[in-house]
Design a protein around this motif. Structure first.
Motif, PDB file in Angstrom:
ATOM      1  N   LYS A 107      -6.843 -24.984  27.373  1.00  0.00           N
ATOM      2  CA  LYS A 107      -6.861 -23.907  28.366  1.00  0.00           C
ATOM      3  C   LYS A 107      -5.511 -23.979  29.091  1.00  0.00           C
ATOM      4  O   LYS A 107      -5.252 -23.205  30.008  1.00  0.00           O
ATOM      5  N   ARG A 108      -4.404 -24.762  28.662  1.00  0.00           N
ATOM      6  CA  ARG A 108      -3.322 -24.813  29.500  1.00  0.00           C
ATOM      7  C   ARG A 108      -2.554 -23.612  29.300  1.00  0.00           C
ATOM      8  O   ARG A 108      -1.809 -23.199  30.317  1.00  0.00           O
ATOM      9  N   GLY A 109      -2.558 -23.035  28.312  1.00  0.00           N
ATOM     10  CA  GLY A 109      -1.767 -21.743  28.072  1.00  0.00           C
ATOM     11  C   GLY A 109      -2.281 -20.717  29.049  1.00  0.00           C
ATOM     12  O   GLY A 109      -1.415 -19.937  29.581  1.00  0.00           O
TER      13      GLY A 109
ATOM     14  N   GLY B 158      -0.234 -18.483  32.141  1.00  0.00           N
ATOM     15  CA  GLY B 158      -0.129 -16.800  31.939  1.00  0.00           C
ATOM     16  C   GLY B 158       0.414 -16.732  30.375  1.00  0.00           C
ATOM     17  O   GLY B 158       0.583 -15.450  30.227  1.00  0.00           O
ATOM     18  N   PHE B 159       0.194 -17.467  29.644  1.00  0.00           N
ATOM     19  CA  PHE B 159       0.406 -17.392  28.068  1.00  0.00           C
ATOM     20  C   PHE B 159      -0.822 -17.975  27.372  1.00  0.00           C
ATOM     21  O   PHE B 159      -0.817 -19.075  26.748  1.00  0.00           O
TER      22      PHE B 159
ATOM     23  N   PRO C 238       5.486 -31.610  23.808  1.00  0.00           N
ATOM     24  CA  PRO C 238       6.210 -32.865  24.505  1.00  0.00           C
ATOM     25  C   PRO C 238       6.259 -32.529  26.039  1.00  0.00           C
ATOM     26  O   PRO C 238       6.270 -33.535  26.712  1.00  0.00           O
ATOM     27  N   THR C 239       6.308 -31.392  26.654  1.00  0.00           N
ATOM     28  CA  THR C 239       6.455 -31.428  27.957  1.00  0.00           C
ATOM     29  C   THR C 239       5.075 -32.072  28.730  1.00  0.00           C
ATOM     30  O   THR C 239       5.423 -32.739  29.788  1.00  0.00           O
TER      31      THR C 239
ATOM     32  N   VAL D 201       6.997 -27.477  34.889  1.00  0.00           N
ATOM     33  CA  VAL D 201       6.144 -26.426  34.230  1.00  0.00           C
ATOM     34  C   VAL D 201       7.031 -24.862  34.405  1.00  0.00           C
ATOM     35  O   VAL D 201       6.994 -24.114  33.697  1.00  0.00           O
ATOM     36  N   GLY D 202       7.815 -24.779  35.563  1.00  0.00           N
ATOM     37  CA  GLY D 202       8.398 -23.600  35.724  1.00  0.00           C
ATOM     38  C   GLY D 202       9.424 -23.393  34.689  1.00  0.00           C
ATOM     39  O   GLY D 202       9.495 -21.955  34.504  1.00  0.00           O
ATOM     40  N   GLN D 203      10.096 -24.420  34.388  1.00  0.00           N
ATOM     41  CA  GLN D 203      11.347 -24.105  33.429  1.00  0.00           C
ATOM     42  C   GLN D 203      10.734 -23.758  31.899  1.00  0.00           C
ATOM     43  O   GLN D 203      11.110 -22.750  31.262  1.00  0.00           O
ATOM     44  N   LEU D 204       9.615 -24.207  31.709  1.00  0.00           N
ATOM     45  CA  LEU D 204       8.754 -23.869  30.489  1.00  0.00           C
ATOM     46  C   LEU D 204       8.484 -22.390  30.493  1.00  0.00           C
ATOM     47  O   LEU D 204       8.503 -21.700  29.748  1.00  0.00           O
ATOM     48  N   VAL D 205       7.586 -21.867  31.477  1.00  0.00           N
ATOM     49  CA  VAL D 205       7.225 -20.622  31.633  1.00  0.00           C
ATOM     50  C   VAL D 205       8.377 -19.635  31.648  1.00  0.00           C
ATOM     51  O   VAL D 205       8.308 -18.655  30.951  1.00  0.00           O
ATOM     52  N   ARG D 206       9.541 -20.015  32.240  1.00  0.00           N
ATOM     53  CA  ARG D 206      10.712 -19.077  32.195  1.00  0.00           C
ATOM     54  C   ARG D 206      11.259 -19.015  30.749  1.00  0.00           C
ATOM     55  O   ARG D 206      11.521 -17.841  30.309  1.00  0.00           O
ATOM     56  N   GLN D 207      10.979 -20.094  29.841  1.00  0.00           N
ATOM     57  CA  GLN D 207      11.516 -20.099  28.555  1.00  0.00           C
ATOM     58  C   GLN D 207      10.734 -19.289  27.662  1.00  0.00           C
ATOM     59  O   GLN D 207      10.934 -18.428  26.777  1.00  0.00           O
ATOM     60  N   LEU D 208       9.267 -19.250  27.971  1.00  0.00           N
ATOM     61  CA  LEU D 208       8.113 -18.433  27.283  1.00  0.00           C
ATOM     62  C   LEU D 208       8.287 -17.287  27.432  1.00  0.00           C
ATOM     63  O   LEU D 208       8.129 -16.278  26.293  1.00  0.00           O
ATOM     64  N   HIS D 209       8.756 -16.717  28.577  1.00  0.00           N
ATOM     65  CA  HIS D 209       9.075 -15.298  28.910  1.00  0.00           C
ATOM     66  C   HIS D 209      10.307 -14.809  27.823  1.00  0.00           C
ATOM     67  O   HIS D 209      10.263 -13.776  27.314  1.00  0.00           O
ATOM     68  N   LYS D 210      11.508 -15.788  27.770  1.00  0.00           N
ATOM     69  CA  LYS D 210      12.683 -15.551  27.007  1.00  0.00           C
ATOM     70  C   LYS D 210      12.086 -15.412  25.554  1.00  0.00           C
ATOM     71  O   LYS D 210      12.473 -14.502  24.637  1.00  0.00           O
ATOM     72  N   ASP D 211      11.251 -16.311  25.120  1.00  0.00           N
ATOM     73  CA  ASP D 211      11.028 -16.405  23.690  1.00  0.00           C
ATOM     74  C   ASP D 211      10.109 -14.920  23.382  1.00  0.00           C
ATOM     75  O   ASP D 211      10.323 -14.378  22.443  1.00  0.00           O
ATOM     76  N   ARG D 212       9.058 -14.680  24.193  1.00  0.00           N
ATOM     77  CA  ARG D 212       8.473 -13.648  23.920  1.00  0.00           C
ATOM     78  C   ARG D 212       9.252 -12.205  23.957  1.00  0.00           C
ATOM     79  O   ARG D 212       9.162 -11.346  22.957  1.00  0.00           O
ATOM     80  N   GLU D 213      10.234 -11.946  24.787  1.00  0.00           N
ATOM     81  CA  GLU D 213      11.357 -10.939  24.579  1.00  0.00           C
ATOM     82  C   GLU D 213      11.976 -11.147  23.496  1.00  0.00           C
ATOM     83  O   GLU D 213      12.321  -9.866  22.637  1.00  0.00           O
ATOM     84  N   SER D 214      12.605 -12.225  23.044  1.00  0.00           N
ATOM     85  CA  SER D 214      13.453 -12.407  21.709  1.00  0.00           C
ATOM     86  C   SER D 214      12.547 -12.077  20.513  1.00  0.00           C
ATOM     87  O   SER D 214      12.996 -11.331  19.631  1.00  0.00           O
ATOM     88  N   ILE D 215      11.148 -12.479  20.400  1.00  0.00           N
ATOM     89  CA  ILE D 215      10.463 -12.269  19.365  1.00  0.00           C
ATOM     90  C   ILE D 215      10.129 -10.711  19.096  1.00  0.00           C
ATOM     91  O   ILE D 215      10.093 -10.231  17.910  1.00  0.00           O
ATOM     92  N   ILE D 216       9.915 -10.101  20.214  1.00  0.00           N
ATOM     93  CA  ILE D 216       9.423  -8.790  20.069  1.00  0.00           C
ATOM     94  C   ILE D 216      10.632  -7.757  19.237  1.00  0.00           C
ATOM     95  O   ILE D 216      10.311  -7.093  18.726  1.00  0.00           O
ATOM     96  N   LYS D 217      11.799  -8.275  20.144  1.00  0.00           N
ATOM     97  CA  LYS D 217      13.058  -7.577  19.618  1.00  0.00           C
ATOM     98  C   LYS D 217      13.281  -8.026  18.079  1.00  0.00           C
ATOM     99  O   LYS D 217      13.767  -6.862  17.355  1.00  0.00           O
ATOM    100  N   LYS D 218      13.182  -9.292  17.789  1.00  0.00           N
ATOM    101  CA  LYS D 218      13.421  -9.335  16.377  1.00  0.00           C
ATOM    102  C   LYS D 218      12.662  -8.710  15.371  1.00  0.00           C
ATOM    103  O   LYS D 218      12.858  -8.064  14.329  1.00  0.00           O
ATOM    104  N   PHE D 219      11.084  -8.728  15.701  1.00  0.00           N
ATOM    105  CA  PHE D 219      10.223  -7.808  14.797  1.00  0.00           C
ATOM    106  C   PHE D 219      10.468  -6.340  14.934  1.00  0.00           C
ATOM    107  O   PHE D 219      10.373  -5.908  13.750  1.00  0.00           O
ATOM    108  N   LYS D 220      10.980  -5.697  16.025  1.00  0.00           N
ATOM    109  CA  LYS D 220      11.401  -4.387  15.824  1.00  0.00           C
ATOM    110  C   LYS D 220      12.568  -4.175  14.927  1.00  0.00           C
ATOM    111  O   LYS D 220      12.678  -3.194  14.118  1.00  0.00           O
ATOM    112  N   ASP D 221      13.366  -5.191  15.085  1.00  0.00           N
ATOM    113  CA  ASP D 221      14.818  -4.911  13.975  1.00  0.00           C
ATOM    114  C   ASP D 221      14.210  -5.299  12.546  1.00  0.00           C
ATOM    115  O   ASP D 221      14.869  -4.486  11.896  1.00  0.00           O
TER     116      ASP D 221
END
Length: 309
Positions: free
Chosen positions: A197-199, A203-204, A243-244, A286-306
């Protein structure tokens, strides 16, 4: 389509068959050449179309490998064959007794007695005790009882399209190339299980996938679609050992689904891997991880749209 499991005795078939024989892990572009020939001959000769595969992997029975790492499970193969319009999927229990059969006995039991009128195999198909039989043996021992089509090696960029080649691509995280050689995305079927339940706390929230027997993709984050109960949902999957936090002993597959909030615990799902987003990273906090997850989500949504343009 009928799926039939066969033991040491031949299955009495009510129809005359055109049969592709082989292991067929992946049902990739090379295998599809055999399947096209089966459909062609079946239509011309008014036969039922069939595929004969083996379980477990013959290499496992023969002691060459210790465990299977599959591109497609038997259930996956059955679903694909049914979508291609095949009439039968026959699964032969590859026991030590089957492995020890002489070529003549194998042909008599699993071709002639099963009403096979046309056999389709690859150029590199071997069968019988110690692999003594091959496509030429099938032809030499046919005695007019069945016809044989042998499909030549299928190459892409001057390399043989093979299950081992595709497995290596998956293990490197090259999902686009694996997709191209499979003619569909690499997919893992499993069940959603309870995790740490860590995700959810970050917030993910993630669906933890119980899987077994598949080739494991390279550790990292992927753009995926998850199918559950008739729905297909975009998301990002993490493959690895977190690994975190460093508290997993075995690799996990966790999928964060975008804009989806239903309870799917204990439900069967299929996860299709489309592209590799980034590698597995140990974050300082953990804060660094969460910021990266937000970036991952935005990037993946954009790639799927492309991709969908």
């Amino acid at each position: 389509m009928k799926t039939i499991h066969i033991g040491s005795q031949p299955q009495v078939m009510e129809d005359d068959l055109c049969l592709a024989v082989g292991y067929f892990d992946g049902l990739h572009l090379g295998h599809l050449q055999l399947l096209k020939e089966v459909k062609h001959q079946a239509d011309n000769k008014h036969l039922k179309s069939a595929v004969l595969s083996f379980s477990p992997n013959p290499l496992l029975t023969l002691g060459v490998i210790e465990e299977e790492h599959l591109i497609t499970s038997l259930k996956d193969r059955a679903e694909i064959l049914e979508s291609l319009g095949f009439d039968y999927f026959l699964i032969l229990d590859f026991s030590p007794a089957i492995a020890a059969m002489e070529c003549e006995a194998f042909i008599e039991e699993f071709i002639v007695k099963m009403n096979v009128k046309h056999v389709v195999c690859g150029f590199d198909f071997y069968f019988g005790k110690q692999g003594r039989g091959n496509s030429q043996t099938l032809q030499d021992l046919s005695l007019g009882r069945y016809a044989v089509s042998v499909i030549a090696e299928y190459e892409d960029h001057h390399l043989k399209v093979s299950s081992s080649r595709i497995s290596q691509l998956i293990q490197k995280g090259d999902m686009e190339e694996a997709h191209r050689l499979l003619s569909r995305p690499f997919r893992i079927s499993g069940t959603v299980i309870h995790g740490k339940k860590r995700g959810h706390d970050l917030g993910f929230p993630t669906a933890n996938i119980s899987y077994s027997g598949y080739v494991l993709p390279a550790f990292g984050v992927y753009g995926v679609y998850l199918e559950v109960a008739g729905q297909k949902i975009m998301g990002m999957a993490n493959v690895g050992i977190n690994p975190t936090f460093g508290d997993l002993k075995h690799p996990s597959i966790e999928v964060n689904l975008f804009d989806f909030h239903e309870d799917i615990y204990d439900q069967p799902v299929k996860v299709s891997f489309y592209f590799y987003e980034r590698g597995d990273v140990t974050f300082e906090n953990v804060g660094q991880l969460v910021r990266q997850l937000h970036k991952d989500r935005e990037s993946i949504i954009k790639k799927f749209k492309d991709i969908q343009k």
